[in-house]
Design a protein around this motif. Structure first.
Motif, PDB file in Angstrom:
ATOM      1  N   ILE A 107       0.766  -0.727  -0.362  1.00  0.00           N
ATOM      2  CA  ILE A 107       0.012   0.167   0.436  1.00  0.00           C
ATOM      3  C   ILE A 107       0.894   1.589  -0.623  1.00  0.00           C
ATOM      4  O   ILE A 107       0.772   2.149  -0.877  1.00  0.00           O
ATOM      5  CB  ILE A 107      -0.948   0.391   0.925  1.00  0.00           C
ATOM      6  CG1 ILE A 107      -2.267  -0.896   1.006  1.00  0.00           C
ATOM      7  CG2 ILE A 107      -1.315   1.289   1.042  1.00  0.00           C
ATOM      8  CD1 ILE A 107      -2.708  -1.171   2.068  1.00  0.00           C
ATOM      9  N   GLU A 111       0.523   3.510  -2.668  1.00  0.00           N
ATOM     10  CA  GLU A 111      -0.025   5.826  -1.862  1.00  0.00           C
ATOM     11  C   GLU A 111       1.539   6.280  -2.348  1.00  0.00           C
ATOM     12  O   GLU A 111       1.331   7.423  -3.026  1.00  0.00           O
ATOM     13  CB  GLU A 111       0.185   5.460  -0.919  1.00  0.00           C
ATOM     14  CG  GLU A 111      -0.542   6.918  -0.451  1.00  0.00           C
ATOM     15  CD  GLU A 111      -2.155   6.887  -0.860  1.00  0.00           C
ATOM     16  OE1 GLU A 111      -1.912   8.277  -0.333  1.00  0.00           O
ATOM     17  OE2 GLU A 111      -2.639   6.071  -1.388  1.00  0.00           O
ATOM     18  N   VAL A 121      -8.108  -4.632  -2.649  1.00  0.00           N
ATOM     19  CA  VAL A 121      -7.567  -5.135  -1.120  1.00  0.00           C
ATOM     20  C   VAL A 121      -8.852  -6.805  -0.870  1.00  0.00           C
ATOM     21  O   VAL A 121      -9.848  -6.282  -1.176  1.00  0.00           O
ATOM     22  CB  VAL A 121      -7.689  -4.640   0.178  1.00  0.00           C
ATOM     23  CG1 VAL A 121      -7.009  -5.705   0.524  1.00  0.00           C
ATOM     24  CG2 VAL A 121      -6.497  -3.418  -0.579  1.00  0.00           C
ATOM     25  N   ARG A 130      -3.093  -4.310   6.992  1.00  0.00           N
ATOM     26  CA  ARG A 130      -3.184  -2.842   6.003  1.00  0.00           C
ATOM     27  C   ARG A 130      -4.235  -2.141   6.412  1.00  0.00           C
ATOM     28  O   ARG A 130      -4.229  -0.565   5.418  1.00  0.00           O
ATOM     29  CB  ARG A 130      -3.345  -3.455   4.438  1.00  0.00           C
ATOM     30  CG  ARG A 130      -2.191  -4.854   3.922  1.00  0.00           C
ATOM     31  CD  ARG A 130      -2.986  -5.322   2.896  1.00  0.00           C
ATOM     32  NE  ARG A 130      -4.144  -6.216   3.327  1.00  0.00           N
ATOM     33  CZ  ARG A 130      -4.502  -7.366   3.128  1.00  0.00           C
ATOM     34  NH1 ARG A 130      -4.101  -7.321   1.353  1.00  0.00           N
ATOM     35  NH2 ARG A 130      -5.668  -8.431   2.996  1.00  0.00           N
ATOM     36  N   TYR A 133      -3.095   1.646   6.701  1.00  0.00           N
ATOM     37  CA  TYR A 133      -2.947   2.608   5.907  1.00  0.00           C
ATOM     38  C   TYR A 133      -3.609   3.714   4.679  1.00  0.00           C
ATOM     39  O   TYR A 133      -3.616   3.309   3.614  1.00  0.00           O
ATOM     40  CB  TYR A 133      -1.568   1.401   4.993  1.00  0.00           C
ATOM     41  CG  TYR A 133      -0.608   1.293   6.052  1.00  0.00           C
ATOM     42  CD1 TYR A 133       0.614   1.769   6.485  1.00  0.00           C
ATOM     43  CD2 TYR A 133      -0.671   0.206   6.925  1.00  0.00           C
ATOM     44  CE1 TYR A 133       1.579   1.602   6.976  1.00  0.00           C
ATOM     45  CE2 TYR A 133       0.575   0.338   8.094  1.00  0.00           C
ATOM     46  CZ  TYR A 133       1.189   1.253   8.169  1.00  0.00           C
ATOM     47  OH  TYR A 133       2.430   0.956   8.971  1.00  0.00           O
ATOM     48  N   LEU A 134      -4.497   1.866   4.274  1.00  0.00           N
ATOM     49  CA  LEU A 134      -5.984   2.195   3.596  1.00  0.00           C
ATOM     50  C   LEU A 134      -6.704   3.293   4.072  1.00  0.00           C
ATOM     51  O   LEU A 134      -6.697   4.526   3.284  1.00  0.00           O
ATOM     52  CB  LEU A 134      -6.598   0.812   3.318  1.00  0.00           C
ATOM     53  CG  LEU A 134      -5.938   0.001   2.763  1.00  0.00           C
ATOM     54  CD1 LEU A 134      -6.869  -1.562   2.864  1.00  0.00           C
ATOM     55  CD2 LEU A 134      -5.502  -0.146   1.689  1.00  0.00           C
ATOM     56  N   LYS A 135      -6.899   3.522   5.371  1.00  0.00           N
ATOM     57  CA  LYS A 135      -7.785   4.342   6.210  1.00  0.00           C
ATOM     58  C   LYS A 135      -7.412   5.844   5.760  1.00  0.00           C
ATOM     59  O   LYS A 135      -7.415   6.596   5.576  1.00  0.00           O
ATOM     60  CB  LYS A 135      -7.779   4.491   7.317  1.00  0.00           C
ATOM     61  CG  LYS A 135      -9.080   3.039   7.679  1.00  0.00           C
ATOM     62  CD  LYS A 135      -9.522   3.182   8.877  1.00  0.00           C
ATOM     63  CE  LYS A 135     -10.474   1.673   9.393  1.00  0.00           C
ATOM     64  NZ  LYS A 135     -10.788   2.281  10.672  1.00  0.00           N
ATOM     65  N   ALA A 141      -9.723   3.059  -1.825  1.00  0.00           N
ATOM     66  CA  ALA A 141      -9.817   1.930  -2.111  1.00  0.00           C
ATOM     67  C   ALA A 141     -11.173   1.346  -1.043  1.00  0.00           C
ATOM     68  O   ALA A 141     -12.274   1.194  -0.771  1.00  0.00           O
ATOM     69  CB  ALA A 141      -8.038   1.744  -0.823  1.00  0.00           C
ATOM     70  N   LEU A 153     -14.599   2.518   6.158  1.00  0.00           N
ATOM     71  CA  LEU A 153     -13.638   2.036   4.487  1.00  0.00           C
ATOM     72  C   LEU A 153     -14.862   1.488   4.141  1.00  0.00           C
ATOM     73  O   LEU A 153     -16.034   1.551   4.426  1.00  0.00           O
ATOM     74  CB  LEU A 153     -13.473   0.207   5.555  1.00  0.00           C
ATOM     75  CG  LEU A 153     -12.627   0.313   6.703  1.00  0.00           C
ATOM     76  CD1 LEU A 153     -11.553  -1.182   6.606  1.00  0.00           C
ATOM     77  CD2 LEU A 153     -10.992   0.727   5.899  1.00  0.00           C
TER      78      LEU A 153
END
Length: 340
Positions: A107, A111, A121, A130, A133-135, A141, A153
């Motif tokens: 990620i 990014e 994902v 993960r 990091y996605l947030k 995502a 999410l």
């Protein structure tokens, strides 16, 4: 290779004018824009992905994170990948497939570069490392899977908890009072993989509501492992009259062991699967099942990503309702479990 300069010469305009038409950053007259478009089509010009990214701040690429592990059923992942790819192409996007088990590092790599505009994902764990990091990422995502905490999410998945409950409802209605579950390999539960844990939660909740005995045993998919697990199940719970299997690799070994032991399906023991529909339908004994709608999950994930890219949809969860495909491998519970 046709270049932007070639298009400009063919259309009789400057290279910057062609660039403006491609990026949309400046207003160009309709006549000039049409002339440039004709030149692009006649010459077969395709913008370089890196140049396109610099010009538009978009790469027209989606990253698909799909770790390929030895304990997962690859055909389902391939169905998801195909659905993601074909849906993305319908929107003019390509797909970058990331198959390593890099976790947060992958990620950060996406990014911190111009690799992709958004991320899908898979193989989601309840406490997936993960997620932070996605947030925090600027790129949108979508998860194909459900973690324990979905706040902030976007997720798409089969409602595996409802699927587990539906298995027990189906079997309890047929009179089964002792059900055993042959689950995924132990490593899947050790990782806290969301779909497996949620299915088990649904099974246990429904079993308690129906006052049905439920025994859960993870198993690897090889014949020896499945044979040992089945033997152990009937030793521990001789009155077991129904088996739920959530492990595609275990299906054929399970049916082989039941035949070896003289247990007829469904007369002596009912078998219900939660798995890819194709695996259940093509088994040596076609199995009543709840199928994993892999293609629909992949398609929905991409559509949600594009809604996020257009700022048309806030984060949220889409759960697909489970459906039972009755192929005759479940039936009324025998009055007594056969002695072996």
């Amino acid at each position: 290779m046709v270049t932007l300069a070639d298009v400009a010469r063919h259309a009789g305009v400057s290279a910057s004018t062609v660039s403006y038409v491609l990026s949309g950053k400046r207003s160009i007259s309709a006549a000039t824009r049409e002339r440039i478009q004709r030149s692009i089509e006649q010459l077969g010009y395709r913008p370089h992905a890196g140049a396109r990214a610099l010009a538009s701040s978009r790469t027209n690429i989606l990253a698909l994170m799909m770790p390929l592990r030895t304990d997962i059923y690859v055909p389902v992942l391939m169905e998801i990948a195909m659905a993601v790819t074909t849906t993305a192409r319908a929107h003019g996007y390509d797909v970058l497939l990331l198959t390593g088990e890099e976790g947060p590092e992958a990620i950060r790599r996406v990014e911190g570069s111009a690799l992709a505009d958004a991320i899908i994902v898979t193989d989601v764990e309840l406490d997936d490392p993960r997620l932070p990091y996605l947030k925090a990422a600027e790129r949108p995502a979508v998860l194909i899977g459900l973690p324990a905490d979905t706040s902030g999410l976007s997720c798409v998945d089969l409602d595996f908890e409802a699927a587990g409950a539906l298995c027990v409802d189906h079997l309890a209605t047929l009179g089964h009072r002792q059900i055993a579950v042959l689950g995924e390999p132990p490593a899947v539960y050790a990782r806290g993989t969301g779909y497996a844990e949620r299915t088990l939660r649904g099974l246990r909740t429904a079993a308690a509501e129906h006052t049905v005995g439920l025994l859960h045993r993870p198993t690897d998919g090889g014949h020896a492992a499945v044979a040992a697990t089945v033997t152990r199940v009937f030793e521990e719970r001789p009155a077991t009259t129904a088996l739920v299997v959530q492990n595609e690799a275990a299906i054929e070994p399970l049916l082989t062991v039941l035949r070896r032991d003289g247990r007829a399906v469904p007369e002596d023991v009912s078998v219900f699967a939660v798995c890819a529909g194709q695996a259940a339908a093509q088994a040596s004994v076609p199995l009543t099942s709840i199928g994993v709608p892999a293609q629909e999950m992949g398609r929905r994930a991409v559509e949600r990503l594009f809604a996020h890219l257009r700022a048309q949809e806030p984060p949220g969860t889409v759960l697909l309702a489970p459906e039972v495909d009755d192929r005759g491998s479940t039936g009324p519970a025998p009055t007594a479990a056969p002695a072996r």
